[in-house]
Write a protein that holds these residues in place. Structure first.
Motif, short mmCIF file in Angstrom:
data_model
loop_
_atom_site.label_atom_id
_atom_site.label_comp_id
_atom_site.label_asym_id
_atom_site.label_seq_id
_atom_site.Cartn_x
_atom_site.Cartn_y
_atom_site.Cartn_z
N MET A 82 0.32 -3.00 -7.25
CA MET A 82 -0.47 -4.22 -7.18
C MET A 82 0.30 -5.27 -6.40
O MET A 82 1.49 -5.48 -6.63
CB MET A 82 -0.81 -4.75 -8.57
N LEU A 83 -0.39 -5.92 -5.47
CA LEU A 83 0.20 -7.01 -4.71
C LEU A 83 0.35 -8.21 -5.64
O LEU A 83 -0.62 -8.61 -6.28
CB LEU A 83 -0.67 -7.38 -3.52
N SER A 84 1.55 -8.76 -5.73
CA SER A 84 1.78 -9.89 -6.63
C SER A 84 3.05 -10.61 -6.20
O SER A 84 4.03 -9.96 -5.81
CB SER A 84 1.95 -9.37 -8.06
N PRO A 85 3.05 -11.95 -6.27
CA PRO A 85 4.29 -12.67 -5.97
C PRO A 85 5.41 -12.27 -6.94
O PRO A 85 6.57 -12.50 -6.67
CB PRO A 85 3.92 -14.14 -6.17
N ARG A 86 5.05 -11.69 -8.07
CA ARG A 86 6.05 -11.27 -9.05
C ARG A 86 6.71 -9.96 -8.66
O ARG A 86 7.69 -9.54 -9.29
CB ARG A 86 5.38 -11.04 -10.41
N GLY A 87 6.16 -9.27 -7.66
CA GLY A 87 6.65 -7.93 -7.34
C GLY A 87 7.98 -7.93 -6.61
O GLY A 87 8.45 -8.96 -6.13
N LYS A 88 8.55 -6.75 -6.54
CA LYS A 88 9.74 -6.58 -5.69
C LYS A 88 9.26 -6.63 -4.24
O LYS A 88 8.21 -6.11 -3.91
CB LYS A 88 10.40 -5.23 -5.97
N PRO A 89 10.05 -7.27 -3.37
CA PRO A 89 9.60 -7.44 -1.99
C PRO A 89 9.38 -6.12 -1.26
O PRO A 89 10.13 -5.17 -1.47
CB PRO A 89 10.75 -8.22 -1.34
N PRO A 123 0.56 2.57 -15.21
CA PRO A 123 1.93 2.42 -14.66
C PRO A 123 1.86 1.75 -13.29
O PRO A 123 1.88 2.41 -12.26
CB PRO A 123 2.41 3.87 -14.55
N ILE A 124 1.75 0.43 -13.30
CA ILE A 124 1.51 -0.31 -12.06
C ILE A 124 2.81 -0.90 -11.54
O ILE A 124 3.51 -1.61 -12.26
CB ILE A 124 0.47 -1.44 -12.30
N GLU A 125 3.15 -0.57 -10.29
CA GLU A 125 4.32 -1.20 -9.65
C GLU A 125 3.87 -2.46 -8.93
O GLU A 125 2.94 -2.41 -8.13
CB GLU A 125 4.91 -0.27 -8.58
N LEU A 126 4.56 -3.57 -9.18
CA LEU A 126 4.21 -4.80 -8.48
C LEU A 126 4.99 -4.87 -7.17
O LEU A 126 6.16 -4.54 -7.11
CB LEU A 126 4.54 -6.01 -9.35
N VAL A 127 4.31 -5.32 -6.13
CA VAL A 127 4.97 -5.43 -4.82
C VAL A 127 4.56 -6.76 -4.18
O VAL A 127 3.41 -7.19 -4.30
CB VAL A 127 4.64 -4.21 -3.92
N SER A 128 5.50 -7.42 -3.57
CA SER A 128 5.25 -8.73 -2.95
C SER A 128 5.52 -8.65 -1.46
O SER A 128 6.45 -7.98 -1.03
CB SER A 128 6.17 -9.76 -3.58
N VAL A 129 4.68 -9.32 -0.66
CA VAL A 129 4.98 -9.39 0.77
C VAL A 129 5.74 -10.66 1.14
O VAL A 129 6.09 -10.84 2.29
CB VAL A 129 3.74 -9.26 1.68
N GLY A 130 6.01 -11.53 0.19
CA GLY A 130 6.79 -12.71 0.53
C GLY A 130 6.62 -13.81 -0.49
O GLY A 130 5.73 -13.75 -1.34
#
Lengths: 431, 431
Positions: A82-89, A123-130
Motif C-alpha cells: 500500500m502506498l503510504s507516507p508511513r511506508g519505507k521509501p 500482510p500489507i507492506e507499506l511503501v512511500s514514494v517520498g
C-alpha cells in the motif's frame, strides 16, 4: 507480470499506463494490469466507500468492508503493498527486488486514509514514494509500476538500458549531449567527440562524482568509491559549513554533581582532543574559557609548547591543530572575538547530557536547527566541564541542543567524546 | 495557478489530472494545465525529437532544438523545473513553497535524458521524487502537481485538510478507524469512542511517535519532540544494533610514525572514554589488547579501582561503564571471547585515518556495509593506537572502514574522538 491496482479511481491509471514503452508492454502482455474498482464492492444505495473517523478530526476514511471485498476478489494477489507516507521509501534496489515477482497488488488510499484494521487483516507492506502528501496512492502506484516494469527483460526493447547509470554505483548520472555539436556557442565537450573510450569513461566518472558532490552529497557516504574517485573529489571546491562553527569548553561557571556552581581545572588532553577535532573539521575556532589566572597560564604554556616550542618540531600536525585554540576568561570574550573576526554576532547553542525538564523550557534544538544557523551566521557551540553548564550560561544561549543519547537512560560520555560526536553530526555532511 | 507541462507525451497527464479533486480544481479554474507538446516543435519529415548521445552509450537523448522552441513558446513560464534523479528531493516543505507561485513549468525528460546544454540556457531547477528510475519525468510531474495543487486554498473544499498530519510535526500520522466498531473481533480502540478529547489527542500523539520509531526512525532526529514525547519514546521497545558491535583498542602490533612495528602504552583516559562510549551506546563490549604483562597489570588495577574499589563508590556510573571492558593479549583472544559469548564468529573491521593505497586494495567499507553486518552477526571494530594498526592486523580483517574525514587533507583525530564518531555513525540511528 501482473499488477492488481486497488483504487476508487481505476480510470486514474488509464493514460499514464498506456503511454510510450509502458503502453507497449501492456499491449504485448509483458505487463498485465488488473483494475480492482473498490466502489464496485460497496454496499447500499449510494455505493458509499467512505465514512467519518472515530475520535474526530478532518476528512473521511475508506471503509473496511469494500476494501476487504476488493482484496478478496483478487485470485492471485502476490505481494500486497500500500502506498503510504508511513511506508519505507521506494528505492531502485527495492524496485529491482520487486521486478522478480509474478503478482503485485497495490492498494491506493484516498481521503485521510484507510481503516487501520486492514493492516491487521492482510500482510500489507507499506511503501512511500517520498516525504510529501498526495491526494491518494494512485500517483505513487504509477511510479512504482513504472520503476518495476521497466526492469523486466524485454521492456526496453534492448537489454542494457533498463538499469541506467543513475544510482547503479550510488552516484548521480553524468551529463549527456547530442547533435548539433555547437548551439549558439555552447559546444559539446571535446572529449566526447575524441573517440578515446578510456578518456570518455574517466570524464563521465568525474562528472558523476562532481554532480553527486554538488547536488546529492548525502549519497556519497554509501557510494562505492575507489581511491582515484576520492583523490578526484578532494580537488573539487566544497561548501565548508564548518568554517562558521566555533566550539567553546567552559571551565567556569559549571555545576558539580550536587548542582553547585564550581570551577573545573583545565586539562591537557581536553585541549588536545578538541583542537584536533576543530582542525580536522575545519572549524572557525576553539575557545577554552576560565577566569582563573594560573589555569590560563598553564593553558598558555601548553599552547606555546605545541605551537612554537619543542612540540611543534616533533609534531607539526599538532601545531596546526593548536593554531585554532584561544584561552579566554569567559564566553562573552569568545563572542567578542568571533564578532571581531567575522563582523557578525554568533548564535549561541549550549550542549547538555540531560533533557531540559524546567517548566516552560523551550524544546531542545535539533541538529537541523543549528545547521540552518550555520548557513547564515557564525555559531558558538558551548560545552561544559564537570556536570554541565551552570544556569547562568544556559540562560544566555539561543537554545540547548538535544542530548546525544536522548532516548537512553545512560548518557555519560566524556566531554571529549561528546564534542567529537556533535561536531561530526553537525558538519560531517558538508563535504 | 498554471502548470506548463513540457513533454513528448502530453496525453500521459489526461486521466490522473482529471480524477477526483484534481479534476474538480481544473474544472473550476483553480488550476490550469498548459500542455506543451515537444513533438510539435520538432523539424523534419519525421518530427524526430531524439538523437544518439555523443561519446556512445545506450539509449537516445531529447534533442536541444525542439526543447528550446517548446520552452520559448510559453509566454509566462514562471519557475522552470525539471524532474530528474539528480534533483533535490521533493518534500512537503518544498511543495508548500511552490504553492505560492503563479506559474510553474515542468520539463519531463524521456529516454536517457536531455542534452545538458538546456541547463546552461535556462534557469532550470532539478527536482527528484525519489531514488528510483522512471521511464520519464511525467510520473514525477504528476506527483509534484498533485502535492502542490492540493495546498491551494479552496482545493479541498474545506480549509483544514490540505496540510495533513503527515510530516507536519516531522512525525508519521496516527492510525485512523471508522465504522463498524467491531469487525471479526477487531475493535476500534476504546479511547477513540470515549469522547475524551484530551485522551484522544495523547493516544494519537503516542501512536505517531510509535509509528515513526518503528517505520521511519530516520525522521526522529529532526522531529519536534517535547520532553513528554521523549519520555514516552524511552518506554518503547527498540532495535539495538549496538548489542552486536564490539570495539577493540589494539596496543600491539601498531606502527609508529616511521612505519615501524611497535607497542604503545595503555593509557588511563583511553580506557575511560572508550568504556563510556561502549556503555552509552549499549555495545556488546570493549577490549583493550596488549601482550605486555605489566601493561595488563596496570589496566587491571584501573579496572578494579573503578569496578570494585573506591572509584565505584564515588562514581557508580563509571563502574557500569567499566563493566564492558576486558583486557586481552591480542585480537584473536577478543574474537574467541565474542564467540564464547554469542556462539557466532564476529566479522572484523579495521579502522584507519588513511586511505588504503596498496595496489589491488579492496575499496574501503562504508558505514552501511558494517551496519548490514551488524544486523546478522557480531562485529569487532578494531582501532589502533600510535600511527595505526600494523599490516598483520589489517590483513586478518574483513575490510577497512572508510576514514572519518576521507575528503580532507588533515585527519589527525585522537583515537578517543575517532571511536566516538565511528560508533555514533554506526549505531546512533538504531533508536
Amino acid at each position: 507480470m501482473n499488477f492488481h491496482l486497488v483504487s476508487i479511481f481505476p480510470q486514474y491509471f488509464e493514460s499514464p499506463l498506456s503511454s510510450g514503452l509502458m503502453g507497449k508492454a501492456v499491449e504485448t502482455g509483458l505487463v498485465s494490469l488488473d483494475h480492482v474498482d473498490v466502489r464496485q464492492f460497496a454496499g447500499g444505495v449510494h455505493k458509499s466507500v467512505d465514512d467519518r473517523p472515530f475520535g474526530g478530526g478532518p476528512g473521511m476514511l475508506l471503509k473496511l468492508d469494500p476494501m476487504i471485498k476488493a482484496l478478496d476478489s483478487i485470485d492471485s494477489p502476490g505481494r500486497i503493498m500500500m502506498l503510504s507516507p508511513r511506508g519505507k521509501p521506494l528505492t531502485q534496489a527495492r524496485a529491482r527486488a520487486l521486478s522478480a515477482e509474478e503478482d503485485i497488488t497495490l492498494i491506493c488510499g484516498r481521503y485521510e486514509g484507510i481503516d487501520e484494521r486492514l493492516l491487521d487483516l492482510y500482510p500489507i507492506e507499506l511503501v512511500s514514494v517520498g516525504d510529501f502528501v498526495l491526494n491518494g496512492g494512485e500517483a505513487g502506484a504509477v511510479c512504482l509500476v513504472e520503476s518495476v516494469a521497466r526492469l523486466l527483460p524485454g521492456f526496453m526493447g534492448h537489454e542494457d538500458s533498463g538499469e541506467e547509470e543513475s544510482f547503479s554505483a550510488g552516484l548521480l548520472e553524468y551529463p549527456h549531449y547530442t547533435r548539433p555539436d555547437a548551439h549558439e556557442g555552447l559546444k559539446v565537450p571535446a572529449v566526447l567527440r575524441s573517440g578515446d573510450h578510456g578518456k570518455i569513461a574517466t570524464w563521465r566518472r568525474e562528472c558523476s562524482l562532481t554532480a553527486t558532490l554538488n547536488d546529492r552529497p548525502d549519497m556519497l557516504p554509501e557510494a562505492s568509491l575507489t581511491v582515484e574517485d576520492i583523490d578526484f573529489l578532494r580537488t573539487l571546491p566544497r561548501t565548508r559549513l564548518g568554517r562558521n562553527l566555533y566550539i567553546a569548553l567552559c571551565h567556569y561557571p559549571v555545576v558539580n554533581k550536587f548542582g553547585e556552581k564550581v570551577a573545573v581545572s583545565v586539562t591537557n588532553l581536553d585541549l588536545h582532543d578538541m583542537a584536533r577535532v576543530a582542525r580536522s573539521y575545519g572549524l572557525g575556532g576553539f575557545y577554552a574559557t576560565t577566569p582563573i589566572e594560573d589555569q590560563k597560564a598553564m593553558a598558555d604554556t601548553i599552547l606555546t609548547h605545541w605551537k612554537q616550542g619543542a612540540g611543534s618540531l616533533a609534531n607539526p600536525d599538532r601545531a596546526e591543530a593548536f593554531s585554532k585554540v584561544k584561552v579566554f576568561d569567559d564566553i562573552e570574550a569568545a563572542v567578542l572575538d568571533i564578532e571581531a573576526q567575522t563582523g557578525q554576532c554568533p548564535r549561541l547553542a549550549a550542549t547538555s547530557a540531560r533533557l531540559d525538564r524546567r517548566k516552560n523550557a523551550e524544546p531542545a534544538l535539533t541538529y537541523g536547527d543549528v545547521q540552518s544557523w550555520l548557513a547564515n551566521s557564525p555559531v558558538l557551540l558551548i560545552f561544559g566541564t564537570g556536570h554541565g553548564l551552570a544556569e547562568e550560561v544556559l540562560s544566555k544561549t539561543d537554545g540547548v541542543l538535544r542530548p546525544v543519547r536522548y532516548l537512553d537512560d545512560y548518557n555519560h560520555l566524556s566531554v571529549r567524546s561528546a564534542v567529537a560526536i556533535i561536531v561530526d553530526r553537525l558538519v560531517a555532511d558538508e563535504y
